[in-house]
Design a protein around this motif. Structure first.
Motif, PDB file in Angstrom:
ATOM      1  N   ARG A 170       0.828  -1.209   0.000  1.00 13.87           N
ATOM      2  CA  ARG A 170       0.000   0.000   0.000  1.00 13.87           C
ATOM      3  C   ARG A 170       0.865   1.263   0.000  1.00 13.87           C
ATOM      4  O   ARG A 170       0.616   2.212  -0.746  1.00 13.87           O
ATOM      5  N   ILE A 171       1.887   1.267   0.830  1.00 14.45           N
ATOM      6  CA  ILE A 171       2.760   2.444   0.938  1.00 14.45           C
ATOM      7  C   ILE A 171       3.485   2.694  -0.372  1.00 14.45           C
ATOM      8  O   ILE A 171       3.516   3.822  -0.884  1.00 14.45           O
ATOM      9  N   SER A 172       4.093   1.649  -0.923  1.00 17.34           N
ATOM     10  CA  SER A 172       4.862   1.813  -2.159  1.00 17.34           C
ATOM     11  C   SER A 172       3.962   2.206  -3.319  1.00 17.34           C
ATOM     12  O   SER A 172       4.365   2.965  -4.201  1.00 17.34           O
ATOM     13  N   ALA A 173       2.711   1.707  -3.334  1.00 20.62           N
ATOM     14  CA  ALA A 173       1.788   2.064  -4.412  1.00 20.62           C
ATOM     15  C   ALA A 173       1.480   3.555  -4.385  1.00 20.62           C
ATOM     16  O   ALA A 173       1.505   4.234  -5.419  1.00 20.62           O
ATOM     17  N   SER A 214       5.181   9.967  -6.990  1.00 23.14           N
ATOM     18  CA  SER A 214       6.468  10.304  -7.605  1.00 23.14           C
ATOM     19  C   SER A 214       6.352  10.552  -9.103  1.00 23.14           C
ATOM     20  O   SER A 214       7.241  11.173  -9.703  1.00 23.14           O
ATOM     21  N   GLU A 215       5.263  10.096  -9.730  1.00 27.41           N
ATOM     22  CA  GLU A 215       5.097  10.262 -11.177  1.00 27.41           C
ATOM     23  C   GLU A 215       4.140  11.402 -11.530  1.00 27.41           C
ATOM     24  O   GLU A 215       3.897  11.658 -12.703  1.00 27.41           O
ATOM     25  N   THR A 260      -2.612  10.789 -11.340  1.00 27.21           N
ATOM     26  CA  THR A 260      -2.665  11.419 -10.021  1.00 27.21           C
ATOM     27  C   THR A 260      -2.987  10.356  -8.987  1.00 27.21           C
ATOM     28  O   THR A 260      -3.713   9.396  -9.272  1.00 27.21           O
ATOM     29  N   HIS A 261      -2.452  10.514  -7.791  1.00 27.90           N
ATOM     30  CA  HIS A 261      -2.693   9.514  -6.741  1.00 27.90           C
ATOM     31  C   HIS A 261      -4.102   9.619  -6.175  1.00 27.90           C
ATOM     32  O   HIS A 261      -4.571   8.708  -5.495  1.00 27.90           O
ATOM     33  N   LYS A 318       4.520  -2.642 -14.829  1.00 27.54           N
ATOM     34  CA  LYS A 318       3.362  -3.300 -14.222  1.00 27.54           C
ATOM     35  C   LYS A 318       3.436  -3.309 -12.697  1.00 27.54           C
ATOM     36  O   LYS A 318       3.162  -4.312 -12.033  1.00 27.54           O
ATOM     37  N   ILE A 319       3.840  -2.156 -12.156  1.00 26.78           N
ATOM     38  CA  ILE A 319       3.867  -1.977 -10.699  1.00 26.78           C
ATOM     39  C   ILE A 319       2.492  -1.494 -10.241  1.00 26.78           C
ATOM     40  O   ILE A 319       1.929  -0.575 -10.829  1.00 26.78           O
ATOM     41  N   ALA A 320       1.967  -2.112  -9.218  1.00 25.75           N
ATOM     42  CA  ALA A 320       0.636  -1.746  -8.720  1.00 25.75           C
ATOM     43  C   ALA A 320       0.648  -0.310  -8.210  1.00 25.75           C
ATOM     44  O   ALA A 320       1.546   0.095  -7.469  1.00 25.75           O
ATOM     45  N   ARG A 321      -0.359   0.455  -8.630  1.00 26.50           N
ATOM     46  CA  ARG A 321      -0.459   1.850  -8.184  1.00 26.50           C
ATOM     47  C   ARG A 321      -1.717   2.111  -7.372  1.00 26.50           C
ATOM     48  O   ARG A 321      -1.738   2.976  -6.506  1.00 26.50           O
TER      49      ARG A 321
END
Length: 546
Positions: free
Chosen positions: A366-369, A375-376, A418-419, A484-487
Protein backbone atom coordinates in the motif's frame (compact mmCIF):
# COMPACT_ATOMS: atom_id res chain seq x y z
CA UNK A 1 1.29 -1.03 10.46
CA UNK A 2 4.49 0.98 10.55
CA UNK A 3 3.55 3.21 7.66
CA UNK A 4 3.22 6.32 9.82
CA UNK A 5 6.94 6.23 10.75
CA UNK A 6 8.15 6.79 7.18
CA UNK A 7 7.84 10.57 7.33
CA UNK A 8 9.51 11.00 10.78
CA UNK A 9 12.42 8.83 9.67
CA UNK A 10 12.75 10.76 6.43
CA UNK A 11 12.60 14.05 8.33
CA UNK A 12 15.32 12.95 10.76
CA UNK A 13 17.53 11.81 7.86
CA UNK A 14 16.93 15.07 6.00
CA UNK A 15 17.69 17.07 9.12
CA UNK A 16 20.96 15.20 9.53
CA UNK A 17 21.91 15.93 5.90
CA UNK A 18 21.15 19.62 6.39
CA UNK A 19 23.29 19.65 9.54
CA UNK A 20 26.21 18.01 7.72
CA UNK A 21 25.85 20.43 4.81
CA UNK A 22 25.95 23.34 7.24
CA UNK A 23 29.10 21.95 8.88
CA UNK A 24 30.87 21.46 5.54
CA UNK A 25 29.91 24.98 4.50
CA UNK A 26 31.33 26.36 7.73
CA UNK A 27 34.55 24.36 7.37
CA UNK A 28 35.02 25.60 3.79
CA UNK A 29 34.43 29.20 4.82
CA UNK A 30 36.85 28.70 7.75
CA UNK A 31 39.56 27.38 5.41
CA UNK A 32 39.12 30.34 3.06
CA UNK A 33 39.26 32.73 6.01
CA UNK A 34 42.46 31.15 7.34
CA UNK A 35 44.05 31.27 3.87
CA UNK A 36 43.13 34.93 3.52
CA UNK A 37 44.48 35.70 7.00
CA UNK A 38 47.72 33.88 6.17
CA UNK A 39 48.25 35.84 2.95
CA UNK A 40 47.44 39.14 4.71
CA UNK A 41 49.92 38.33 7.48
CA UNK A 42 52.70 37.57 4.99
CA UNK A 43 52.02 40.84 3.15
CA UNK A 44 52.08 42.84 6.35
CA UNK A 45 55.33 41.23 7.44
CA UNK A 46 56.96 42.05 4.13
CA UNK A 47 55.63 45.61 4.21
CA UNK A 48 56.61 46.19 7.84
CA UNK A 49 59.98 44.52 7.58
CA UNK A 50 61.73 47.67 8.82
CA UNK A 51 59.68 47.83 12.02
CA UNK A 52 61.78 48.16 15.17
CA UNK A 53 62.04 45.49 17.81
CA UNK A 54 60.47 47.91 20.29
CA UNK A 55 57.32 48.21 18.14
CA UNK A 56 57.12 44.43 17.84
CA UNK A 57 57.44 44.11 21.58
CA UNK A 58 54.60 46.59 22.13
CA UNK A 59 52.50 44.68 19.60
CA UNK A 60 53.11 41.38 21.38
CA UNK A 61 52.22 42.90 24.73
CA UNK A 62 49.01 44.35 23.34
CA UNK A 63 48.11 40.99 21.86
CA UNK A 64 48.47 39.32 25.28
CA UNK A 65 46.49 42.00 27.07
CA UNK A 66 43.61 42.24 24.55
CA UNK A 67 42.35 39.40 22.30
CA UNK A 68 42.46 40.20 18.60
CA UNK A 69 39.08 40.87 16.95
CA UNK A 70 37.80 40.55 13.45
CA UNK A 71 34.53 42.14 12.24
CA UNK A 72 33.86 43.25 15.81
CA UNK A 73 33.81 39.72 17.34
CA UNK A 74 36.57 38.21 19.52
CA UNK A 75 38.43 35.20 18.13
CA UNK A 76 38.01 31.96 20.05
CA UNK A 77 40.98 30.22 21.59
CA UNK A 78 42.04 26.82 20.29
CA UNK A 79 40.46 25.11 23.30
CA UNK A 80 37.14 26.93 22.78
CA UNK A 81 37.20 26.08 19.07
CA UNK A 82 37.64 22.38 19.88
CA UNK A 83 34.65 22.47 22.27
CA UNK A 84 32.41 24.17 19.70
CA UNK A 85 33.51 21.90 16.86
CA UNK A 86 33.06 18.86 19.08
CA UNK A 87 29.45 19.84 19.82
CA UNK A 88 28.72 20.41 16.13
CA UNK A 89 30.30 17.14 15.09
CA UNK A 90 28.00 15.24 17.41
CA UNK A 91 25.13 15.95 15.04
CA UNK A 92 21.76 17.54 15.62
CA UNK A 93 19.96 17.07 18.93
CA UNK A 94 17.34 14.32 19.22
CA UNK A 95 14.06 15.68 17.97
CA UNK A 96 11.12 16.64 20.17
CA UNK A 97 7.68 15.51 19.01
CA UNK A 98 4.33 16.90 20.09
CA UNK A 99 1.24 14.80 19.61
CA UNK A 100 -1.44 17.37 20.24
CA UNK A 101 -4.45 15.02 20.42
CA UNK A 102 -3.07 11.79 21.83
CA UNK A 103 -6.10 9.92 23.31
CA UNK A 104 -4.62 6.65 24.66
CA UNK A 105 -1.12 7.60 23.47
CA UNK A 106 -0.67 4.83 20.89
CA UNK A 107 1.01 7.04 18.28
CA UNK A 108 3.19 8.80 20.87
CA UNK A 109 4.47 5.43 22.09
CA UNK A 110 5.20 4.31 18.55
CA UNK A 111 7.20 7.48 17.92
CA UNK A 112 9.31 6.71 20.97
CA UNK A 113 9.80 3.00 20.33
CA UNK A 114 9.96 2.71 16.55
CA UNK A 115 11.61 5.88 15.28
CA UNK A 116 15.32 6.20 15.94
CA UNK A 117 16.45 9.74 16.73
CA UNK A 118 13.39 10.80 18.75
CA UNK A 119 14.44 12.29 22.08
CA UNK A 120 11.15 13.30 23.68
CA UNK A 121 7.46 12.88 22.88
CA UNK A 122 4.82 15.06 24.55
CA UNK A 123 1.30 13.63 24.44
CA UNK A 124 -1.61 15.99 25.16
CA UNK A 125 -5.32 15.47 25.75
CA UNK A 126 -8.04 17.36 27.59
CA UNK A 127 -9.93 14.22 28.62
CA UNK A 128 -8.97 12.85 32.03
CA UNK A 129 -9.77 9.23 31.20
CA UNK A 130 -7.65 9.39 28.04
CA UNK A 131 -4.65 10.82 29.90
CA UNK A 132 -4.93 8.13 32.58
CA UNK A 133 -5.03 5.46 29.86
CA UNK A 134 -2.00 7.05 28.21
CA UNK A 135 -0.04 7.03 31.47
CA UNK A 136 -0.89 3.37 32.03
CA UNK A 137 0.28 2.55 28.49
CA UNK A 138 3.53 4.42 29.07
CA UNK A 139 4.29 2.31 32.15
CA UNK A 140 3.24 -0.85 30.35
CA UNK A 141 5.73 -0.18 27.51
CA UNK A 142 8.78 -0.19 29.73
CA UNK A 143 11.77 2.05 30.38
CA UNK A 144 12.10 3.44 26.86
CA UNK A 145 8.55 4.78 26.91
CA UNK A 146 8.88 6.06 30.50
CA UNK A 147 12.07 7.92 29.58
CA UNK A 148 10.86 9.51 26.36
CA UNK A 149 7.06 9.96 26.61
CA UNK A 150 5.23 12.33 28.91
CA UNK A 151 1.48 12.86 29.08
CA UNK A 152 -0.37 16.05 30.07
CA UNK A 153 -4.00 16.84 30.79
CA UNK A 154 -4.39 20.19 29.05
CA UNK A 155 -5.89 22.02 26.12
CA UNK A 156 -3.58 21.48 23.16
CA UNK A 157 -4.11 25.02 21.89
CA UNK A 158 -3.03 26.59 25.19
CA UNK A 159 -0.02 24.29 25.51
CA UNK A 160 1.22 25.04 21.98
CA UNK A 161 0.79 28.79 22.49
CA UNK A 162 2.81 28.69 25.73
CA UNK A 163 5.60 26.63 24.12
CA UNK A 164 6.50 28.58 20.95
CA UNK A 165 9.14 27.17 18.61
CA UNK A 166 9.94 24.24 20.91
CA UNK A 167 9.03 21.15 18.88
CA UNK A 168 10.74 19.72 15.80
CA UNK A 169 7.58 17.83 14.81
CA UNK A 170 3.96 18.61 15.65
CA UNK A 171 1.32 16.01 14.81
CA UNK A 172 -2.32 17.15 14.49
CA UNK A 173 -4.82 14.36 13.90
CA UNK A 174 -8.24 15.47 15.17
CA UNK A 175 -11.57 13.79 14.56
CA UNK A 176 -12.93 16.27 12.02
CA UNK A 177 -11.46 19.65 11.16
CA UNK A 178 -8.01 20.77 12.39
CA UNK A 179 -8.76 24.46 11.72
CA UNK A 180 -9.07 25.52 15.39
CA UNK A 181 -5.58 24.12 16.18
CA UNK A 182 -3.65 25.58 13.24
CA UNK A 183 -2.99 29.04 14.67
CA UNK A 184 -1.22 27.67 17.76
CA UNK A 185 0.38 24.74 15.90
CA UNK A 186 2.31 26.91 13.42
CA UNK A 187 3.77 28.84 16.38
CA UNK A 188 4.99 25.79 18.31
CA UNK A 189 7.13 24.35 15.45
CA UNK A 190 10.83 25.25 15.40
CA UNK A 191 12.27 26.96 12.35
CA UNK A 192 12.60 24.26 9.70
CA UNK A 193 10.46 21.84 11.73
CA UNK A 194 7.61 19.72 10.39
CA UNK A 195 3.88 20.08 10.91
CA UNK A 196 1.81 16.98 10.15
CA UNK A 197 -1.90 17.67 9.81
CA UNK A 198 -4.92 15.46 9.08
CA UNK A 199 -8.47 16.50 8.12
CA UNK A 200 -11.32 13.99 8.06
CA UNK A 201 -14.20 16.38 7.30
CA UNK A 202 -14.13 15.50 3.62
CA UNK A 203 -17.81 16.32 3.03
CA UNK A 204 -17.06 19.92 3.99
CA UNK A 205 -13.76 20.18 2.07
CA UNK A 206 -15.20 18.59 -1.07
CA UNK A 207 -18.09 21.01 -1.48
CA UNK A 208 -20.94 19.40 0.43
CA UNK A 209 -21.22 22.48 2.64
CA UNK A 210 -19.38 25.32 0.94
CA UNK A 211 -20.32 27.96 3.50
CA UNK A 212 -19.03 25.76 6.35
CA UNK A 213 -15.76 25.19 4.50
CA UNK A 214 -15.34 28.93 4.04
CA UNK A 215 -15.98 29.59 7.74
CA UNK A 216 -13.42 26.96 8.81
CA UNK A 217 -10.74 27.19 6.13
CA UNK A 218 -11.30 30.59 4.47
CA UNK A 219 -11.83 29.00 1.05
CA UNK A 220 -14.86 28.05 -1.04
CA UNK A 221 -14.78 24.49 -2.52
CA UNK A 222 -16.08 23.38 -5.90
CA UNK A 223 -17.78 20.06 -6.62
CA UNK A 224 -15.64 18.92 -9.53
CA UNK A 225 -14.03 15.55 -10.17
CA UNK A 226 -10.87 17.03 -8.66
CA UNK A 227 -12.60 17.86 -5.34
CA UNK A 228 -10.32 15.62 -3.26
CA UNK A 229 -7.16 17.28 -4.57
CA UNK A 230 -8.83 20.64 -4.05
CA UNK A 231 -9.40 19.59 -0.43
CA UNK A 232 -5.65 19.08 -0.04
CA UNK A 233 -4.94 22.49 -1.55
CA UNK A 234 -7.56 24.23 0.61
CA UNK A 235 -5.94 22.78 3.74
CA UNK A 236 -2.46 23.90 2.61
CA UNK A 237 -3.73 27.41 1.86
CA UNK A 238 -5.31 27.56 5.31
CA UNK A 239 -2.07 26.50 7.06
CA UNK A 240 -0.12 29.09 5.03
CA UNK A 241 -2.61 31.78 6.03
CA UNK A 242 -2.13 31.03 9.73
CA UNK A 243 1.67 30.88 9.35
CA UNK A 244 1.81 34.25 7.56
CA UNK A 245 0.36 36.00 10.60
CA UNK A 246 3.61 35.29 12.42
CA UNK A 247 6.00 36.05 9.52
CA UNK A 248 6.26 32.36 8.74
CA UNK A 249 5.58 30.28 5.63
CA UNK A 250 5.30 26.60 4.72
CA UNK A 251 6.98 24.28 2.23
CA UNK A 252 4.89 21.15 1.49
CA UNK A 253 6.84 17.90 1.57
CA UNK A 254 4.06 15.38 0.99
CA UNK A 255 0.29 15.78 0.60
CA UNK A 256 -1.84 12.65 0.46
CA UNK A 257 -5.53 11.90 -0.02
CA UNK A 258 -6.31 8.38 1.12
CA UNK A 259 -9.47 6.51 2.02
CA UNK A 260 -11.66 9.07 3.81
CA UNK A 261 -9.14 11.74 4.87
CA UNK A 262 -6.38 14.06 3.71
CA UNK A 263 -2.99 14.38 5.40
CA UNK A 264 -0.28 16.94 4.69
CA UNK A 265 3.35 17.18 5.79
CA UNK A 266 4.81 20.69 5.65
CA UNK A 267 7.97 22.33 6.91
CA UNK A 268 7.60 25.69 8.63
CA UNK A 269 10.13 28.51 8.20
CA UNK A 270 10.38 32.09 9.43
CA UNK A 271 11.18 34.85 6.96
CA UNK A 272 9.37 38.16 6.51
CA UNK A 273 10.79 38.56 2.98
CA UNK A 274 10.02 35.02 1.77
CA UNK A 275 6.51 35.35 3.19
CA UNK A 276 5.80 37.98 0.51
CA UNK A 277 5.75 35.19 -2.10
CA UNK A 278 2.53 33.75 -0.65
CA UNK A 279 0.15 35.48 -3.15
CA UNK A 280 2.14 33.82 -5.95
CA UNK A 281 1.27 30.39 -4.51
CA UNK A 282 -2.50 30.94 -4.23
CA UNK A 283 -5.15 30.99 -6.95
CA UNK A 284 -8.89 31.19 -7.48
CA UNK A 285 -10.56 28.49 -9.60
CA UNK A 286 -13.21 29.15 -12.27
CA UNK A 287 -15.23 26.06 -13.13
CA UNK A 288 -17.72 26.01 -16.01
CA UNK A 289 -21.22 24.90 -15.02
CA UNK A 290 -21.72 23.25 -18.42
CA UNK A 291 -18.61 21.37 -19.51
CA UNK A 292 -16.66 21.36 -16.20
CA UNK A 293 -13.67 23.12 -17.78
CA UNK A 294 -11.61 24.89 -15.13
CA UNK A 295 -9.18 27.81 -15.16
CA UNK A 296 -6.92 29.22 -12.46
CA UNK A 297 -6.51 32.89 -11.54
CA UNK A 298 -3.34 33.67 -9.56
CA UNK A 299 -3.87 36.13 -6.70
CA UNK A 300 -0.58 38.01 -7.06
CA UNK A 301 2.40 38.51 -9.34
CA UNK A 302 5.96 39.75 -8.98
CA UNK A 303 7.91 42.18 -11.16
CA UNK A 304 11.72 42.19 -11.10
CA UNK A 305 13.55 45.39 -11.90
CA UNK A 306 17.31 45.65 -11.49
CA UNK A 307 17.94 43.97 -8.14
CA UNK A 308 14.55 44.71 -6.59
CA UNK A 309 11.29 42.72 -6.68
CA UNK A 310 7.87 44.31 -6.51
CA UNK A 311 4.73 42.38 -5.57
CA UNK A 312 1.55 43.42 -7.35
CA UNK A 313 -2.03 42.15 -7.68
CA UNK A 314 -2.53 39.48 -10.33
CA UNK A 315 -3.95 40.31 -13.75
CA UNK A 316 -7.55 39.34 -14.29
CA UNK A 317 -10.02 38.12 -15.02
CA UNK A 318 -8.55 34.97 -16.53
CA UNK A 319 -11.88 34.03 -18.15
CA UNK A 320 -14.78 35.83 -19.82
CA UNK A 321 -18.29 35.97 -18.39
CA UNK A 322 -19.20 32.90 -20.43
CA UNK A 323 -17.21 29.75 -21.19
CA UNK A 324 -15.44 29.97 -24.54
CA UNK A 325 -16.08 26.24 -25.10
CA UNK A 326 -19.78 25.79 -24.28
CA UNK A 327 -21.09 29.28 -23.49
CA UNK A 328 -22.19 28.54 -19.90
CA UNK A 329 -21.44 30.55 -16.75
CA UNK A 330 -18.59 29.94 -14.29
CA UNK A 331 -18.59 29.08 -10.60
CA UNK A 332 -15.68 30.57 -8.66
CA UNK A 333 -13.94 28.77 -5.80
CA UNK A 334 -10.87 29.18 -3.68
CA UNK A 335 -8.39 30.52 -2.93
CA UNK A 336 -6.42 27.27 -3.06
CA UNK A 337 -2.72 26.40 -2.89
CA UNK A 338 -1.65 26.28 -6.56
CA UNK A 339 2.10 25.75 -5.97
CA UNK A 340 3.56 22.20 -5.79
CA UNK A 341 2.13 20.05 -3.01
CA UNK A 342 5.01 17.53 -2.93
CA UNK A 343 8.78 17.68 -2.74
CA UNK A 344 9.62 15.15 -5.46
CA UNK A 345 13.21 14.68 -4.28
CA UNK A 346 11.92 13.89 -0.81
CA UNK A 347 9.29 11.49 -2.17
CA UNK A 348 11.88 9.64 -4.28
CA UNK A 349 14.25 9.21 -1.33
CA UNK A 350 11.34 8.11 0.85
CA UNK A 351 10.34 5.49 -1.70
CA UNK A 352 13.92 4.21 -1.85
CA UNK A 353 14.05 3.97 1.97
CA UNK A 354 10.78 2.04 2.06
CA UNK A 355 12.07 -0.44 -0.53
CA UNK A 356 15.30 -0.93 1.42
CA UNK A 357 13.27 -1.70 4.59
CA UNK A 358 10.56 -3.73 2.88
CA UNK A 359 10.37 -6.36 5.62
CA UNK A 360 9.75 -3.72 8.29
CA UNK A 361 6.47 -2.54 6.77
CA UNK A 362 3.50 -4.93 6.86
CA UNK A 363 1.64 -2.46 4.63
CA UNK A 364 4.52 -2.21 2.17
CA UNK A 365 2.37 -2.80 -0.91
CA UNK A 366 0.00 0.00 0.00
CA UNK A 367 2.76 2.44 0.94
CA UNK A 368 4.86 1.81 -2.16
CA UNK A 369 1.79 2.06 -4.41
CA UNK A 370 0.88 5.52 -3.08
CA UNK A 371 4.44 6.84 -3.12
CA UNK A 372 5.06 5.46 -6.62
CA UNK A 373 1.97 7.20 -7.99
CA UNK A 374 2.91 10.47 -6.25
CA UNK A 375 6.47 10.30 -7.60
CA UNK A 376 5.10 10.26 -11.18
CA UNK A 377 2.67 13.18 -10.80
CA UNK A 378 3.23 16.46 -12.62
CA UNK A 379 4.12 18.51 -9.57
CA UNK A 380 3.58 21.93 -11.13
CA UNK A 381 0.05 21.26 -12.46
CA UNK A 382 -2.81 21.98 -10.03
CA UNK A 383 -5.96 19.82 -10.17
CA UNK A 384 -6.72 17.27 -12.90
CA UNK A 385 -9.09 16.18 -15.66
CA UNK A 386 -11.33 13.14 -15.76
CA UNK A 387 -11.40 11.43 -19.15
CA UNK A 388 -14.76 9.81 -18.39
CA UNK A 389 -16.19 13.19 -17.42
CA UNK A 390 -15.07 14.70 -20.75
CA UNK A 391 -16.75 11.85 -22.61
CA UNK A 392 -19.92 12.20 -20.52
CA UNK A 393 -20.15 15.85 -21.60
CA UNK A 394 -19.86 14.88 -25.28
CA UNK A 395 -21.96 11.68 -24.90
CA UNK A 396 -19.27 9.73 -26.75
CA UNK A 397 -17.36 6.51 -26.23
CA UNK A 398 -14.18 6.95 -24.24
CA UNK A 399 -10.74 6.61 -25.82
CA UNK A 400 -8.29 4.49 -23.92
CA UNK A 401 -6.06 6.33 -21.48
CA UNK A 402 -3.03 5.42 -23.62
CA UNK A 403 -4.60 6.94 -26.75
CA UNK A 404 -5.59 10.12 -24.96
CA UNK A 405 -2.18 10.47 -23.30
CA UNK A 406 -0.49 9.92 -26.66
CA UNK A 407 -2.58 12.64 -28.32
CA UNK A 408 -1.63 15.13 -25.59
CA UNK A 409 2.06 14.21 -25.79
CA UNK A 410 2.07 14.37 -29.59
CA UNK A 411 0.55 17.86 -29.34
CA UNK A 412 3.63 18.96 -27.37
CA UNK A 413 2.28 18.90 -23.81
CA UNK A 414 2.92 16.84 -20.68
CA UNK A 415 0.48 14.49 -18.98
CA UNK A 416 0.52 12.18 -15.96
CA UNK A 417 -1.76 10.37 -13.54
CA UNK A 418 -2.66 11.42 -10.02
CA UNK A 419 -2.69 9.51 -6.74
CA UNK A 420 -6.12 10.97 -5.89
CA UNK A 421 -8.12 9.28 -8.65
CA UNK A 422 -7.23 6.28 -10.86
CA UNK A 423 -9.06 7.95 -13.78
CA UNK A 424 -7.59 11.42 -13.19
CA UNK A 425 -5.11 12.95 -15.64
CA UNK A 426 -2.89 15.94 -14.93
CA UNK A 427 -1.80 17.96 -17.96
CA UNK A 428 -0.37 21.39 -18.73
CA UNK A 429 -2.40 21.47 -21.97
CA UNK A 430 -5.03 24.27 -21.99
CA UNK A 431 -8.68 23.32 -22.13
CA UNK A 432 -9.10 24.37 -25.79
CA UNK A 433 -6.41 21.83 -26.76
CA UNK A 434 -8.13 19.12 -24.68
CA UNK A 435 -11.47 19.78 -26.40
CA UNK A 436 -9.80 19.81 -29.83
CA UNK A 437 -8.41 16.35 -29.12
CA UNK A 438 -11.87 15.16 -28.11
CA UNK A 439 -13.42 16.71 -31.26
CA UNK A 440 -10.95 14.77 -33.37
CA UNK A 441 -11.82 11.60 -31.49
CA UNK A 442 -15.56 12.11 -32.06
CA UNK A 443 -14.97 12.61 -35.81
CA UNK A 444 -13.66 9.05 -35.95
CA UNK A 445 -16.23 7.79 -33.43
CA UNK A 446 -19.49 9.63 -34.21
CA UNK A 447 -22.13 10.26 -31.57
CA UNK A 448 -25.91 10.39 -31.75
CA UNK A 449 -27.60 13.72 -32.43
CA UNK A 450 -28.18 15.82 -29.30
CA UNK A 451 -30.20 18.98 -28.55
CA UNK A 452 -28.36 22.04 -29.81
CA UNK A 453 -28.39 23.81 -26.45
CA UNK A 454 -26.46 21.00 -24.71
CA UNK A 455 -22.80 21.78 -23.79
CA UNK A 456 -21.60 18.75 -25.78
CA UNK A 457 -23.43 19.89 -28.92
CA UNK A 458 -21.99 23.41 -28.66
CA UNK A 459 -18.47 22.04 -28.24
CA UNK A 460 -18.76 19.61 -31.17
CA UNK A 461 -20.26 22.29 -33.42
CA UNK A 462 -16.85 23.99 -33.56
CA UNK A 463 -14.14 22.76 -35.90
CA UNK A 464 -10.91 21.69 -34.17
CA UNK A 465 -7.93 24.00 -34.63
CA UNK A 466 -5.52 21.24 -33.64
CA UNK A 467 -5.30 18.00 -35.62
CA UNK A 468 -4.87 15.34 -32.95
CA UNK A 469 -2.43 12.48 -33.45
CA UNK A 470 -3.46 9.35 -31.54
CA UNK A 471 -0.40 7.33 -32.58
CA UNK A 472 1.02 5.69 -29.47
CA UNK A 473 3.75 7.81 -27.86
CA UNK A 474 6.70 6.33 -26.01
CA UNK A 475 5.87 8.23 -22.81
CA UNK A 476 2.15 7.38 -22.90
CA UNK A 477 2.75 4.83 -20.14
CA UNK A 478 4.48 5.82 -16.92
CA UNK A 479 7.47 3.82 -15.67
CA UNK A 480 5.29 2.11 -13.09
CA UNK A 481 2.72 1.15 -15.71
CA UNK A 482 5.40 -0.08 -18.10
CA UNK A 483 6.88 -2.27 -15.33
CA UNK A 484 3.36 -3.30 -14.22
CA UNK A 485 3.87 -1.98 -10.70
CA UNK A 486 0.64 -1.75 -8.72
CA UNK A 487 -0.46 1.85 -8.18
CA UNK A 488 -4.03 1.54 -6.88
CA UNK A 489 -4.77 -1.36 -4.58
CA UNK A 490 -8.23 -2.58 -3.51
CA UNK A 491 -9.50 -1.93 0.00
CA UNK A 492 -7.83 -4.16 2.61
CA UNK A 493 -11.16 -5.63 3.74
CA UNK A 494 -14.87 -5.64 2.96
CA UNK A 495 -16.98 -2.63 3.90
CA UNK A 496 -13.81 -0.53 4.29
CA UNK A 497 -14.29 3.09 5.29
CA UNK A 498 -15.80 5.23 8.03
CA UNK A 499 -18.59 3.54 9.93
CA UNK A 500 -21.75 5.12 11.30
CA UNK A 501 -21.17 8.07 13.57
CA UNK A 502 -22.28 7.87 17.20
CA UNK A 503 -26.00 8.16 17.76
CA UNK A 504 -27.08 7.01 14.30
CA UNK A 505 -29.89 4.46 14.17
CA UNK A 506 -28.91 1.18 12.50
CA UNK A 507 -31.44 -0.07 9.98
CA UNK A 508 -31.49 -2.74 7.29
CA UNK A 509 -30.40 -0.19 4.68
CA UNK A 510 -26.95 -0.19 6.30
CA UNK A 511 -26.32 -3.76 5.18
CA UNK A 512 -24.51 -2.52 2.09
CA UNK A 513 -22.26 -0.38 4.30
CA UNK A 514 -21.63 -2.57 7.33
CA UNK A 515 -22.53 -6.02 6.12
CA UNK A 516 -25.41 -8.28 7.17
CA UNK A 517 -23.49 -9.92 10.04
CA UNK A 518 -22.49 -6.60 11.58
CA UNK A 519 -26.01 -5.19 11.35
CA UNK A 520 -27.61 -8.31 12.83
CA UNK A 521 -24.98 -8.40 15.56
CA UNK A 522 -25.52 -4.76 16.43
CA UNK A 523 -29.29 -5.17 16.57
CA UNK A 524 -29.13 -8.29 18.75
CA UNK A 525 -26.54 -6.60 21.00
CA UNK A 526 -28.89 -3.66 21.48
CA UNK A 527 -31.81 -5.97 22.26
CA UNK A 528 -29.87 -7.95 24.86
CA UNK A 529 -28.44 -4.89 26.64
CA UNK A 530 -31.57 -2.73 26.67
CA UNK A 531 -34.63 -5.00 26.96
CA UNK A 532 -36.86 -2.26 28.32
CA UNK A 533 -35.63 0.51 26.04
CA UNK A 534 -37.28 1.42 22.80
CA UNK A 535 -35.98 -0.91 20.12
CA UNK A 536 -34.54 0.59 16.95
CA UNK A 537 -36.85 0.41 14.01
CA UNK A 538 -35.73 -1.94 11.27
CA UNK A 539 -37.08 -0.98 7.89
CA UNK A 540 -38.66 -3.90 6.11
CA UNK A 541 -37.42 -4.53 2.63
CA UNK A 542 -40.21 -4.66 0.03
CA UNK A 543 -41.02 -8.15 -1.17
CA UNK A 544 -39.91 -8.92 -4.74
CA UNK A 545 -42.55 -9.09 -7.41
CA UNK A 546 -43.59 -12.62 -8.19
Amino acid sequence: MKSFSIRPRSFIAKRKQEHEAKLSKRSKSGQKLSENNGSETATEEAFNGSATNEEKCHTDCDAHEKPSTECGSPMLSEEQKEIVEGKEQRGPKPIRVLEALSASGLRALRYAREVEGVGQVVALDNDKASVEACQRNIKFNGSVACTKVESHLTDARVYMLTHPKEFDMVDLDPYGSPSIFLDSAVQSVVDGGMLMCTATDMAVLCGGNGEVCYSKYGSYPLRGKYCHEMALRILLACIESHANRYKRYIVPVLSVQMDFYVRVFVRVYTSASAMKNTPLKLSYVYQCTGCDSFHLQQIGRSVSKNNSVRYLPGFGPSVAQECSDCGKKFNMGGPIWSAPIHDQEWVTSMLADVKSMKDSYPAYDRISAVLTTISEELNDVPLFLSLHNLCATLKCTSPSAVNFRSAVINAGYRISGTHVNPLGLKSDAPMDVIWDIMRCWVKNHPVKAQPEDQPGSIILAKEPVLEANFARAVASLSKAQAKKIARFLPNPERHWGPKLRAGRQITSKHISLLGAEAVNGALSHTDSEEPNAKRPKVEEEPAPNQ
